[in-house]
Enzyme design. Structure first.
Site, short mmCIF file in Angstrom:
data_model
loop_
_atom_site.label_atom_id
_atom_site.label_comp_id
_atom_site.label_asym_id
_atom_site.label_seq_id
_atom_site.Cartn_x
_atom_site.Cartn_y
_atom_site.Cartn_z
N CYS A 84 0.74 -1.09 0.10
CA CYS A 84 0.15 -0.07 0.00
C CYS A 84 0.89 1.12 -0.11
CB CYS A 84 -0.83 0.10 0.96
SG CYS A 84 -2.05 -1.34 1.33
N HIS A 346 -8.97 3.62 -2.38
CA HIS A 346 -7.50 3.02 -2.04
C HIS A 346 -7.05 2.07 -3.42
CE1 HIS A 346 -3.92 2.03 -0.31
NE2 HIS A 346 -4.27 0.76 0.55
#
Length: 397
Positions: A84, A346
């Site tokens: 991430c 995201h």
């Protein structure tokens, strides 16, 4: 002595639910984000000397294909994959090339084309990068599926048990971020969810009362930043749009990650603390000098935990910031004015660069209805488990 680094152009696409835009493949996403960033910088792609392209889900050299839509100039293209934190890792590398005098103009670009639902693995014939973390976590808290909300939800539970915070504080954080995203045209969700809505939503991890609006969604999208040296900024008359990176650190797991026997350290709090410390030292600032923050709220409990990692309060007191309204408009800081990962979306490879774009707009005074009054110093935090934390501080040139 290192060279100064400036963000001179940013751009992104709207973040979307996977598959919502039919036929929207990553070359189209990255062309849109890259062209937006180049137009913002008022330069042509031919000026870019190196490109760093981040993504998690894709084949080898997808980063090359991603920038080929901007032009075939023969420049070095580097593919970056760091879970991430991929987008901010690409940003770190693009800045490092300028900081070290290896280039005067670089491009950091990130994208993701994701599958709906919880994150999965691609290769099942080898050890997973997170296996050691998961085994250590399972010794502390009963394993639940899907793993990601369990990991961060359990870290939040640890904070509840040690310091007296409650799941209600996580709901308040999620409500704030969804409220902020109403004013963000790039956000995947632009609907305000009340505290009652969030509590009543589908349960994802029951022990922490973690419901779906407290969790970041899977997303498609892209974001980009053009970085430049002081010489390049002067030669191309870019000072009016330049935002300086005044501190930046990328920190990977440290011994304490596994030695502390804490769910919070296993989901990156110690990496984040160390990265923030280095950035404050580099920039000669403290949390009290910052007005606006984009941080990694992949799940609402992680925003709570990260308040302490970034030094916004003492350990164990993050929930007091929530109760006091210190992290929204009118508070001591505005945290995640974009809506954060929870509401903006995201797409893993693009997240860190979307954070960069938001803070660049904030420091230019160009964030429209999201504008944080008097924003002079901004802080960015992005983590990827397995793992690395990247923290960056900015101010106008």
């Amino acid at each position: 002595m290192s060279n100064k680094v400036y963000v001179v152009g940013v751009g992104m696409t709207k973040f979307e639910k996977p598959g919502r835009r039919e036929g929207w493949d990553y070359p189209a996403m990255t062309k849109e984000a890259g062209e937006n960033a180049l137009a913002d910088a008022a330069i042509e792609y031919q000026k870019v000397e190196q490109a760093y392209v981040g993504y998690c889900y894709g084949e080898s050299c997808s980063g090359h294909r991603a920038v080929y839509g901007l032009g075939l100039t023969g420049v070095p293209v580097f593919n970056v994959n760091s879970n991430c934190s991929t987008g901010s890792s690409a940003l770190f590398l693009a800045a490092q090339a300028i900081r070290g005098g290896l280039a005067d103009c670089t491009l950091a670009l990130g994208f993701e084309k994701m599958q709906p639902g919880s994150l999965g693995t691609t290769y099942n014939d080898r050890e997973q990068p997170m296996q050691r973390h998961l085994m250590a976590m399972a010794e502390l808290r009963e394993l639940a599926f899907p793993p990601a909300p369990w990991m961060f939800g359990a870290a939040g539970l640890e904070h509840n048990e040690r310091y007296g915070s409650t799941p209600e504080h996580n709901v308040m954080i999620a409500e704030k971020n969804h409220r902020h995203s109403v004013n963000n045209p790039y956000a995947q969700f632009q609907e305000h969810y009340s505290v009652e809505d969030i509590k009543a939503a589908k349960m994802v991890y029951e022990p922490a009362q973690l419901t779906r609006p407290q969790c970041s969604p899977t997303s498609d999208g892209s974001a980009a930043a053009v970085l430049a040296s002081e010489r390049f900024v002067t030669e191309h008359d870019l000072a009016d749009r330049a935002v300086e990176i005044i501190g930046q650190a990328l920190v990977t797991d440290v011994p304490g990650t596994f030695e502390t026997r804490s769910m919070r350290t296993l989901v990156g709090s110690e990496m984040s603390t160390e990265a923030a410390r280095r950035v404050y030292d580099q920039a000669g600032i403290g949390p009290e000098d910052v007005q606006v923050i984009e941080l990694h709220d992949c799940f609402a409990p992680n925003e709570l935990i990260t308040y302490e990692a970034l030094g916004l309060c003492a350990e164990g007191e993050a929930h007091k910031l929530v109760e006091a309204g210190d992290t929204g408009y009118g508070g001591r800081w505005v945290v995640n004015p974009s809506g954060g990962l929870i509401s903006k979306g995201h797409p893993l490879g693009a997240t860190g660069l979307a954070q960069c774009a938001e803070l660049t707009w904030q420091l230019r005074g160009a964030a429209d209805k999201r504008q944080v009054a008097g924003a002079r110093v901004a802080l960015q935090h992005n983590i990827g488990l397995g793992g690395s934390a990247v923290v960056t501080a900015y101010r106008p040139a």
